[in-house]
Enzyme design. Structure first.
Site, PDB file in Angstrom:
ATOM      1  N   GLY A  40      40.171  38.773  38.333  1.00 49.23           N
ATOM      2  CA  GLY A  40      40.861  38.276  37.149  1.00 49.23           C
ATOM      3  C   GLY A  40      41.987  37.346  37.560  1.00 49.23           C
ATOM      4  N   GLY A  71      37.831  41.898  38.508  1.00 48.62           N
ATOM      5  CA  GLY A  71      37.255  41.567  37.211  1.00 48.62           C
ATOM      6  C   GLY A  71      35.804  41.141  37.268  1.00 48.62           C
ATOM      7  N   GLU A  82      42.981  45.871  44.793  1.00 52.63           N
ATOM      8  CA  GLU A  82      44.224  45.844  44.015  1.00 52.63           C
ATOM      9  C   GLU A  82      45.429  46.457  44.720  1.00 52.63           C
ATOM     10  OE1 GLU A  82      41.015  44.908  41.371  1.00 52.63           O
ATOM     11  OE2 GLU A  82      41.268  46.547  42.792  1.00 52.63           O
ATOM     12  N   ASP A 125      40.850  48.602  38.026  1.00 49.17           N
ATOM     13  CA  ASP A 125      40.715  48.601  36.571  1.00 49.17           C
ATOM     14  C   ASP A 125      39.324  48.106  36.193  1.00 49.17           C
ATOM     15  OD1 ASP A 125      41.158  45.940  37.341  1.00 49.17           O
ATOM     16  OD2 ASP A 125      42.306  45.454  35.537  1.00 49.17           O
TER      17      ASP A 125
END
Length: 349
Positions: A70, A119, A142, A150
């Site tokens: 992302g 993402g 991350e 996530d």
């Protein structure tokens, strides 16, 4: 499949009975921004109820990456400005897209020929088919940017399985906490990938899927699967050291584990991580091993992620990895022992 022009971040169109999503932001390795999320979501919502569309395929126009994550630089800039609303909105809509894919009533085929991280996994792993090539490389990195896994990874990783691998909280903790980079053999071993085609056949496979059917394309182009998964070889060590709810217990298990070569590899993977992210992520995964829907898991990820994005360590981590690229972050607290695990456990349920 050829595409003219470079102005579209995502080519979204229906051909024959297939909805086609071609990611087209090559200079950013297809990192998802708000516009891309909106295009993909809008197309899927249209095709979901269109009886003429029987399946969806997602692939990249670039041979280097499917999608590298992302757009976290935007989130850092918003955090620096003290305005978290744009990032909150982006993540809200991205997670709604993840939920839409996980509950999509038709086959969704991701063709992964290259890097898939963060993402990018969110728009591929929740579909019915994850078709990879030998160039596939997957990770949730991350920890190094002061964030948490996530896009539904903390739902998917503890539940994925294959003929060789049963669902495992320990494996989920290992993958999320270390940012370990899975190759094609690892992805097939864990069940993160469902099918394999050679990179030289990926475009022809996609064309046949669109022109004829998914079953015919898989039957014609499925090749011999890569073997020799390193994760498979390490599985006993992973289960012994990572089958815990709290990071302190994982650290203690690693300190006592007899396979010091494995423990040193883990220590090297932990080295660039934000200590707060390590502690918080273990609590997040433990909670999401027990929830009963991906929607609840995504809500927990949003709550934890929103907290971490408001921490100075997020700004510092993104700076070190993606902005200045000096890989020398200064995280505070500097050790996991100084992080209050209970404060993060209280954020999720």
């Amino acid at each position: 499949m050829t595409h003219r022009g470079t102005e579209n971040l995502v080519y979204a169109f229906a051909r024959n009975s297939t909805g086609v999503l071609a990611l087209n932001r090559p200079k950013a390795l297809n990192s998802l921004n708000h516009e891309m999320v909106e295009i993909i979501t809008g197309a899927l919502e249209q095709w979901r109820d269109d009886d003429s569309v029987h399946r969806v395929v997602i692939y990249s126009t670039s041979g280097k990456a499917f999608c590298a994550g992302g757009d976290v630089r935007m989130s850092r800039e918003a955090a620096l400005a003290g305005n978290h609303a744009p990032a909150d909105q982006f993540f809200t809509e991205e997670y709604e897209l993840n939920d839409l894919l996980a509950n999509f009533p038709k086959p969704v085929v991701a063709v992964i020929d290259g890097i898939v991280m963060g993402g990018g996994l969110g728009i591929s792993m929740h579909g019915s088919h994850r078709v990879i090539t030998e160039k596939a490389l997957a990770a949730m990195p991350e920890m190094a940017i002061g964030f948490c896994p996530d896009v539904g990874a903390t739902w998917m990783f503890p539940r994925m399985s294959s003929e060789q691998s049963a669902p495992s909280k320990a494996l989920a903790q290992f993958l999320c906490l270390t940012g370990y980079r899975m190759n094609a053999a690892d992805m097939l071993y864990t069940g993160l990938a469902t099918d394999f085609v050679a990179t030289g056949d990926a475009e022809a496979f996609t064309d046949m899927l669109i022109a004829e059917s998914l079953d015919e394309a898989l039957e014609f182009y499925s090749g011999p699967r890569p073997t020799g998964s390193r994760l498979k070889a390490m599985r006993d060590d992973i289960e012994a050291c990572f089958d815990f709810d709290h990071f302190a217990d994982i650290e203690a298990a690693l300190a006592d584990h007899p396979n010091r070569e494995f423990c040193q590899m883990v220590a090297d993977l932990f080295a660039p991580a934000n200590p707060t992210s390590l502690v918080a992520t273990a609590e997040l995964i433990a909670a999401n091993c027990t929830v009963t829907s991906i929607r609840k898991a995504l809500d927990n990820e949003f709550t934890m992620g929103a907290r971490l994005r408001r921490d100075a360590n997020f700004v510092e981590g993104v700076r070190a990895v993606l902005v200045d690229k000096d890989r020398s972050p200064h995280f505070d607290p500097a050790t996991t022992g100084a992080v209050d695990a209970a404060a993060y456990a209280d954020l999720v349920d």
